[in-house]
Design an enzyme around this catalytic site. Sequence first.
Site, PDB file in Angstrom:
ATOM      1  CE  LYS A 104       0.392   7.063   8.367  1.00 36.49           C
ATOM      2  NZ  LYS A 104      -0.443   5.972   8.908  1.00 36.49           N
ATOM      3  CE1 TYR A 138       0.974   8.850   5.005  1.00 36.00           C
ATOM      4  CE2 TYR A 138       3.372   8.775   4.906  1.00 36.00           C
ATOM      5  CZ  TYR A 138       2.153   8.147   5.131  1.00 36.00           C
ATOM      6  OH  TYR A 138       2.135   6.813   5.490  1.00 36.00           O
ATOM      7  CB  THR A 141     -10.441  -3.072   0.673  1.00 41.27           C
ATOM      8  OG1 THR A 141      -9.856  -1.776   0.861  1.00 41.27           O
ATOM      9  CG2 THR A 141     -11.846  -3.105   1.243  1.00 41.27           C
ATOM     10  CG  ASP A 148     -15.086   8.152   3.840  1.00 43.47           C
ATOM     11  OD1 ASP A 148     -14.123   8.275   4.625  1.00 43.47           O
ATOM     12  OD2 ASP A 148     -15.146   8.726   2.739  1.00 43.47           O
TER      13      ASP A 148
HETATM   14  P1  NDP Z   1      -3.311   0.680   0.652  1.00 46.45           P
HETATM   15  O1  NDP Z   1      -3.676   1.836  -0.211  1.00 46.45           O
HETATM   16  O2  NDP Z   1      -2.990  -0.615  -0.011  1.00 46.45           O
HETATM   17  O3  NDP Z   1      -4.474   0.413   1.723  1.00 46.45           O
HETATM   18  C1  NDP Z   1      -5.121   1.473   2.375  1.00 46.45           C
HETATM   19  C2  NDP Z   1      -6.381   0.945   3.052  1.00 46.45           C
HETATM   20  O4  NDP Z   1      -7.013   2.046   3.754  1.00 46.45           O
HETATM   21  C3  NDP Z   1      -7.401   0.417   2.060  1.00 46.45           C
HETATM   22  O5  NDP Z   1      -7.987  -0.765   2.554  1.00 46.45           O
HETATM   23  C4  NDP Z   1      -8.441   1.533   1.994  1.00 46.45           C
HETATM   24  O6  NDP Z   1      -9.728   0.969   1.751  1.00 46.45           O
HETATM   25  C5  NDP Z   1      -8.377   2.115   3.408  1.00 46.45           C
HETATM   26  N1  NDP Z   1      -8.850   3.498   3.420  1.00 46.45           N
HETATM   27  C6  NDP Z   1      -8.260   4.580   2.855  1.00 46.45           C
HETATM   28  N2  NDP Z   1      -9.031   5.664   3.013  1.00 46.45           N
HETATM   29  C7  NDP Z   1     -10.129   5.251   3.707  1.00 46.45           C
HETATM   30  C8  NDP Z   1     -11.308   5.908   4.166  1.00 46.45           C
HETATM   31  N3  NDP Z   1     -11.527   7.225   3.946  1.00 46.45           N
HETATM   32  N4  NDP Z   1     -12.250   5.188   4.829  1.00 46.45           N
HETATM   33  C9  NDP Z   1     -12.051   3.875   5.033  1.00 46.45           C
HETATM   34  N5  NDP Z   1     -10.971   3.191   4.640  1.00 46.45           N
HETATM   35  C10 NDP Z   1     -10.029   3.883   3.970  1.00 46.45           C
HETATM   36  O7  NDP Z   1      -2.070   1.183   1.530  1.00 46.45           O
HETATM   37  P2  NDP Z   1      -1.236   0.496   2.712  1.00 46.45           P
HETATM   38  O8  NDP Z   1      -1.741  -0.849   3.017  1.00 46.45           O
HETATM   39  O9  NDP Z   1       0.194   0.664   2.375  1.00 46.45           O
HETATM   40  O10 NDP Z   1      -1.570   1.508   3.892  1.00 46.45           O
HETATM   41  C11 NDP Z   1      -2.085   1.117   5.152  1.00 46.45           C
HETATM   42  C12 NDP Z   1      -1.500   2.017   6.228  1.00 46.45           C
HETATM   43  O11 NDP Z   1      -0.093   1.832   6.272  1.00 46.45           O
HETATM   44  C13 NDP Z   1      -1.720   3.504   6.018  1.00 46.45           C
HETATM   45  O12 NDP Z   1      -2.058   4.086   7.252  1.00 46.45           O
HETATM   46  C14 NDP Z   1      -0.349   3.993   5.537  1.00 46.45           C
HETATM   47  O13 NDP Z   1      -0.143   5.337   5.845  1.00 46.45           O
HETATM   48  C15 NDP Z   1       0.548   3.079   6.322  1.00 46.45           C
HETATM   49  N6  NDP Z   1       1.905   2.946   5.831  1.00 46.45           N
HETATM   50  C16 NDP Z   1       2.140   2.481   4.556  1.00 46.45           C
HETATM   51  C17 NDP Z   1       3.449   2.344   4.114  1.00 46.45           C
HETATM   52  C18 NDP Z   1       3.779   1.920   2.725  1.00 46.45           C
HETATM   53  O14 NDP Z   1       4.928   2.135   2.279  1.00 46.45           O
HETATM   54  N7  NDP Z   1       2.868   1.274   2.002  1.00 46.45           N
HETATM   55  C19 NDP Z   1       4.580   2.651   5.002  1.00 46.45           C
HETATM   56  C20 NDP Z   1       4.218   3.146   6.295  1.00 46.45           C
HETATM   57  C21 NDP Z   1       2.934   3.249   6.684  1.00 46.45           C
HETATM   58  P3  NDP Z   1     -10.824   1.577   0.733  1.00 46.45           P
HETATM   59  O15 NDP Z   1     -10.083   2.270  -0.370  1.00 46.45           O
HETATM   60  O16 NDP Z   1     -11.607   0.376   0.301  1.00 46.45           O
HETATM   61  O17 NDP Z   1     -11.624   2.514   1.574  1.00 46.45           O
HETATM   62  C1  8X3 Z   2       4.925   5.392   3.984  1.00 45.26           C
HETATM   63  C2  8X3 Z   2       6.404   5.366   3.902  1.00 45.26           C
HETATM   64  O1  8X3 Z   2       8.473   6.709   3.270  1.00 45.26           O
HETATM   65  O2  8X3 Z   2       6.541   6.804   1.755  1.00 45.26           O
HETATM   66  O3  8X3 Z   2       4.491   5.861   5.210  1.00 45.26           O
HETATM   67  O4  8X3 Z   2       6.500   7.950   3.848  1.00 45.26           O
HETATM   68  S1  8X3 Z   2       6.980   6.796   3.170  1.00 45.26           S
END
Ligand code: NDP
Ligand code: 8X3
Length: 249
Positions: A154, A150, A9, A58
Amino acid sequence: MIVLVTGSTSGIGKATAEKFASEGYDLIITGRRVERLAAVQHALQERFKVKVTSLCFDIRNQPEVEAAIASLGTVVPNLLVNNAGLAAGLSPLQEGRLDHWERMIDTNLKGLLYMTRIVANKMIDGGVRGHIINIGSIAGKEVYANGNVYCATKHAVDALTRGMRIDLLPHRIKVTSVSPGMVETEFSIVRFDGDEARAKKVYEGMQPLTGEDIADAVYWAASRPAHVNISDIVITPTDQASATNVLRS
Ligand code: NDP
Ligand code: 8X3
């Protein structure tokens, strides 16, 4: 070829779904926000003329995960992208909030496990030589101040990726992790409980990655020849050398 992307999403998951749709793949998209999910489904179908199935659940709730995947019937994803995840809070461990810890552990770790178990079994039972790509993080390679839980989730994803690669070897299911540094998505807004001003500051004076940058890496890993498995891709902005070394203007 059918690609299942959890957390489609927003952010990385949404960009990944778009990338695969643009390459002609059918998709299964997931998330909790039903209206967003419907909007993404509609947009991908209209724009790329691919089949998109949306599953609203969820990922922390194991019976919901099971029911959602059961609703697919005989459809077996060829690729599972375990992307849904979050950070909640940024505090010294001794000041950490229990509800933040539970959310991160239940989503990033238990949710990923629930999805992997059920989809991997579908691949095995369906005789599909599938691929699982876990979205890890630079926080799974390093630990930084106040990142405690966190980073632990990871690091666990990193360990699980390696464990899965061994356990799924007899079934020729590929396992990869893509481990990003700073990507500007809704990640920091979620981390700071909706505080958009604080979230914006995270990327001040530097150029972060976009969800599309990560989607490209996921697609590249997924599109290697059948005999090639990519183990791990660590990807940071040019302005970032480690979790805490960031060049700002
Ligand atoms: P966003 O918050 O933009 O997206 C997170 C997504 O995860 C949303 O689509 C959300 O959908 C879904 N989500 C969260 N909790 C749940 C749940 N309980 N059930 C189902 N779906 C869930 O963040 P990112 O796109 O940045 O994050 C995606 C991944 O990338 C994560 O695993 C994050 O840890 C990882 N990541 C992100 C980084 C960054 O700097 N942004 C760096 C490194 C890794 P909804 O809320 O509709 O449920
Ligand atoms: C997301 C990147 O540096 O905020 O995983 O942990 S950081």
